[in-house]
Design an enzyme around this catalytic site. Structure first.
Site: not given
Ligand code: CTP
Length: 217
Positions: A25-27, A92
Site C-alpha cells: 500500500t502507500n501512506a 493514491a
C-alpha cells in the site's frame, strides 16, 4: 447560481494483497479526498466518494463506495463516471499488484523472496468524457521536478487541472494538515498556492471545478 453538480471523488490508498495478512500500500490517509467531498457538500453539491481503506469518518451526506484494490477502484470509478459532472482523483492508486495472491498465509523459507508484480490499470487514462461537459481534476504527489512531472501527467491524462503537491519533507504531504501546492491548468497557467491547509485547497478545487462547469455552459 449553478445547479447542484454531481461530484465523484476518489480518496485514500489502494491495497494490493500478497496473501491474506500482507499487502502493498502507500501512506495516503484519504484526508484530501474527504475534504474535497466536504467542501463540495458544503457548497450544495451531490457527492459520491470512492475510497480505499481509510480510518476517517464518512461525511453524512455523501454516498461512499468502499474499495480495496486498484482494480476495485477502477471498476467503481468506471461505473460512476458517466453520471458525474466533476471527477476529482485524489486517490493514491498503487501502480502495481502482485501477479498472484496466495489464498493461504505464506510461510518464510529461503533467504530471499521474489515478489512478481504486474501493472494496475490507470483509472484516469481509462475514463472517457461523455458528450456532456465533464471536468477532470487530478493530483500529483512528487518529491522532485514537481511542476514538470505534474504538467506531463495533466497532458497525458487529459485533465482540466492538476494539483501538484510536494511530498517528502516532514511538514508536507501525507497524513498532515498542510500541503505545498501548485495548481496547473490545461491552458498552460500555473498558480502557486504555497503552503496551504488541505481544507483550503479542497475549497479552491471545488471553486475551480465550478468555474470549469460554468465556462462550458
Ligand atoms: N491515477 C489513476 N490511476 C492510476 C494511478 C494514478 O487514475 N493507476 C491518478 C491519481 O489518482 C492522480 C493522477 O493519476 O490523480 C496522478 O497519479 P500519480 O500516482 O502521481 O501518477 P502516475 O500516473 O502513477 O505516474 P508516476 O508513476 O510516473 O508517478
Amino acid at each position: 447560481m449553478i445547479k447542484p453538480l454531481n461530484f465523484l471523488v476518489s480518496a485514500g490508498p489502494t491495497r494490493e494483497h500478497i496473501d491474506p495478512v500482507r499487502f502493498i500500500t502507500n501512506a495516503s490517509s484519504g484526508k484530501m479526498g474527504f475534504m474535497v467531498a466536504e467542501a463540495a457538500l458544503a457548497a450544495g453539491h451531490q457527492v459520491k466518494i470512492v475510497t480505499g481503506p481509510v480510518t476517517l469518518e464518512y461525511p453524512e451526506k455523501a454516498e461512499v463506495i468502499e474499495t480495496i484494490t486498484a482494480m476495485d477502484m477502477h471498476a467503481a470509478i468506471m461505473t460512476n463516471f458517466p453520471e458525474c459532472d466533476v471527477l476529482v482523483m485524489t486517490a493514491a492508486v498503487c501502480d502495481y499488484r502482485p501477479t498472484k495472491t496466495s489464498i493461504n498465509k505464506i510461510h518464510k523459507s529461503d533467504e530471499t523472496f521474489i515478489l512478481r508484480l504486474e501493472k494496475n490499470p490507470d483509472i484516469l487514462l481509462s475514463v472517457r468524457r461523455l458528450e456532456k461537459n465533464q471536468t477532470i481534476i487530478g493530483f500529483a504527489a512528487e518529491t522532485n521536478d514537481v511542476i514538470i512531472s505534474a504538467r506531463r501527467k495533466l497532458e497525458k491524462k487529459r485533465m482540466d487541472m492538476i494539483v501538484a503537491n510536494e511530498v517528502g519533507g516532514k511538514e508536507y504531504g501525507f497524513a498532515v494538515e498542510h500541503i505545498k501546492a501548485t495548481l496547473l491548468f490545461k491552458n498552460g497557467e500555473n498558480r502557486e498556492l504555497g503552503r496551504c491547509r488541505k481544507k483550503d485547497i479542497a475549497e479552491i478545487i471545488v471553486k475551480e471545478a465550478i468555474k470549469f462547469q460554468e465556462s462550458s455552459r
